[in-house]
Write an enzyme that holds these catalytic residues in place. Structure first.
Site, PDB file in Angstrom:
ATOM      1  N   SER A 137       0.845  -1.191   0.000  1.00 29.93           N
ATOM      2  CA  SER A 137       0.000   0.000   0.000  1.00 29.93           C
ATOM      3  C   SER A 137       0.878   1.237   0.000  1.00 29.93           C
ATOM      4  O   SER A 137       2.066   1.169   0.333  1.00 29.93           O
ATOM      5  CB  SER A 137      -0.877  -0.002   1.260  1.00 29.93           C
ATOM      6  OG  SER A 137      -1.533   1.227   1.456  1.00 29.93           O
ATOM      7  N   TYR A 150      -2.787  -1.587   9.972  1.00 30.18           N
ATOM      8  CA  TYR A 150      -2.700  -1.690   8.517  1.00 30.18           C
ATOM      9  C   TYR A 150      -1.330  -1.221   8.019  1.00 30.18           C
ATOM     10  O   TYR A 150      -0.670  -1.908   7.239  1.00 30.18           O
ATOM     11  CB  TYR A 150      -3.807  -0.845   7.887  1.00 30.18           C
ATOM     12  CG  TYR A 150      -3.850  -0.886   6.388  1.00 30.18           C
ATOM     13  CD1 TYR A 150      -4.398  -1.971   5.719  1.00 30.18           C
ATOM     14  CD2 TYR A 150      -3.361   0.179   5.633  1.00 30.18           C
ATOM     15  CE1 TYR A 150      -4.458  -2.002   4.332  1.00 30.18           C
ATOM     16  CE2 TYR A 150      -3.415   0.157   4.250  1.00 30.18           C
ATOM     17  CZ  TYR A 150      -3.961  -0.930   3.603  1.00 30.18           C
ATOM     18  OH  TYR A 150      -4.010  -0.965   2.237  1.00 30.18           O
TER      19      TYR A 150
END
Length: 253
Positions: A137, A150
């Site tokens: 990401s 995350y």
């Protein structure tokens, strides 16, 4: 795209969103797909649409990973590619994040990637090599607030990708990471993501991406067109991480 015809590729989290877009792109390029997900109804539909195989799969389970590998080899005779895409998000300050949820995110997003790579090494060695793409990401390239679990998991995926690239290169197994920016998926839609120009001013291109744009990068990296790429970080983020963006306004005071 050259170099994908008849390659057998496993895509986790492939029922919808980025995983489905990547699978559909690779299918158009001639690959044969194994779609895995916990969302059985959507996964079956996606697999049927590309003449692929669906396997219900918990990426945190070593036994489930072995079942996926067995199903792929039984159906297609080999494994050439893996896209580790399955994951969940977090949206909390560190001081408010529960240990239980933090560990859940790490287990799915990072341990799941570890188990996936570990599971396909043998089958890829047997056919002389392969390509693994781990979906990290933009949160694995820079520090984004409210992403403790995350962000930590995606930085971990970035590092694990490089370690695997170094360890597996002599087997001709390539390992690269893709770092999507704000992309419109069912997961980001829950947090207000909208498609259209001006929808994401933090990115240089000023908009939210769409899954098909990520799928193009994934398909390229899996294919032989990327045959001299391993250990690479490919940001597909509209320029979000290209410069220093002040994010502090997003942190509650």
């Amino acid at each position: 795209m050259s170099g994908l015809q008849d390659k057998v590729v496993i895509v986790t989290g492939g029922a919808r969103g980025l995983g489905a877009a990547a699978a559909e792109r690779m299918a158009r390029d001639g690959a044969r797909l194994v779609i895995t997900d916990l969302l059985a109804e959507e996964g079956e539909k996606t697999a049927a649409g590309i003449d692929g195989l669906f396997v219900r799969h918990d990426v945190t389970s070593a036994e489930d990973w072995q079942a996926v590998v067995n199903a792929a080899v039984e159906r297609y005779g080999r494994i050439d590619g893996l896209v580790n895409n399955a994951g969940i998000a977090s949206n909390s300050l560190i001081e408010n994040e529960s240990l239980e949820y933090f560990e859940k995110v790490l287990k799915i997003n990072l341990t799941g990637v570890f188990l996936g790579m570990k599971s396909v090494i043998g089958p890829m060695k047997a056919v002389g090599g392969g390509s693994i793409v781990n979906i990290s990401s933009a949160a694995g390239l820079t520090a984004l607030p409210l992403t403790s679990g995350y962000g930590a998991s995606k930085w971990g995926v970035r590092g694990l990708t490089k370690i695997a690239a170094v360890e597996l290169g002599h087997y001709r197994i390539r390992v690269n990471s893709v770092h999507p920016g704000m992309t419109y998926t069912p997961m980001t839609a829950e947090h207000g993501a909208q498609v259209g120009e001006g929808g994401f001013p933090l990115a240089a291109l000023g908009r939210v991406g769409v899954p098909e744009e990520i799928g193009e990068a994934v398909s390229f990296l899996i294919s032989d067109a990327a045959s001299y790429m391993t250990g690479s970080e490919v940001a597909v983020d509209g320029g979000w991480t290209a410069g220093e963006v002040v994010m502090m306004q997003q942190i509650p005071q």
